[in-house]
Design an enzyme around this catalytic site. Structure first.
Site, PDB file in Angstrom:
ATOM      1  N   ARG A   1      49.972 -36.310 -28.611  1.00 42.04           N
ATOM      2  CA  ARG A   1      51.277 -37.012 -29.214  1.00 42.04           C
ATOM      3  C   ARG A   1      51.040 -38.491 -29.699  1.00 42.04           C
ATOM      4  O   ARG A   1      51.550 -39.182 -30.507  1.00 42.04           O
ATOM      5  CB  ARG A   1      52.665 -36.893 -28.608  1.00 42.04           C
ATOM      6  CG  ARG A   1      52.685 -37.567 -27.316  1.00 42.04           C
ATOM      7  CD  ARG A   1      54.038 -37.348 -26.669  1.00 42.04           C
ATOM      8  NE  ARG A   1      54.254 -38.144 -25.532  1.00 42.04           N
ATOM      9  CZ  ARG A   1      55.319 -38.694 -25.257  1.00 42.04           C
ATOM     10  NH1 ARG A   1      56.382 -38.684 -26.059  1.00 42.04           N
ATOM     11  NH2 ARG A   1      55.239 -39.470 -24.021  1.00 42.04           N
ATOM     12  N   TYR A   2      49.810 -39.179 -28.734  1.00 35.76           N
ATOM     13  CA  TYR A   2      49.575 -40.706 -28.949  1.00 35.76           C
ATOM     14  C   TYR A   2      48.923 -40.322 -30.574  1.00 35.76           C
ATOM     15  O   TYR A   2      48.688 -41.775 -31.193  1.00 35.76           O
ATOM     16  CB  TYR A   2      48.540 -41.048 -28.132  1.00 35.76           C
ATOM     17  CG  TYR A   2      49.281 -40.982 -26.825  1.00 35.76           C
ATOM     18  CD1 TYR A   2      50.878 -40.894 -26.451  1.00 35.76           C
ATOM     19  CD2 TYR A   2      48.413 -41.221 -25.541  1.00 35.76           C
ATOM     20  CE1 TYR A   2      50.960 -40.791 -25.147  1.00 35.76           C
ATOM     21  CE2 TYR A   2      48.725 -41.464 -24.135  1.00 35.76           C
ATOM     22  CZ  TYR A   2      50.240 -41.124 -24.241  1.00 35.76           C
ATOM     23  OH  TYR A   2      50.698 -41.203 -22.801  1.00 35.76           O
TER      24      TYR A   2
END
Length: 67
Positions: free
Chosen positions: A48-49
């Site tokens: 998700r980064y």
């Protein structure tokens, strides 16, 4: 003294990791490269980064074998 996390009977990683949340682009690659050159061996990242490309570039630029 550094504490370690056992992943298996033969594999362990340092408990302290270098976080990459909110790091993007060349800044991310440079930060990861610098952290590895300073002795970090645990890079904390997540899908998700959305910075895996830059984390990978930092690892590659450091010249340190991923093994």
């Amino acid at each position: 003294m550094m504490k370690y996390i056992n992943l298996s009977q033969t594999t362990k990683i340092p408990q302290l990791g270098y976080g990459t949340y909110k790091l993007k682009g060349a800044d991310c690659a440079t930060a990861v490269e610098t952290a590895l050159r300073m002795g970090y061996r645990h890079i904390d990242t997540a899908t998700r980064y959305e910075n895996h490309q830059f984390v990978g570039q930092g690892i590659k630029n450091s010249g340190i074998d991923r093994k």
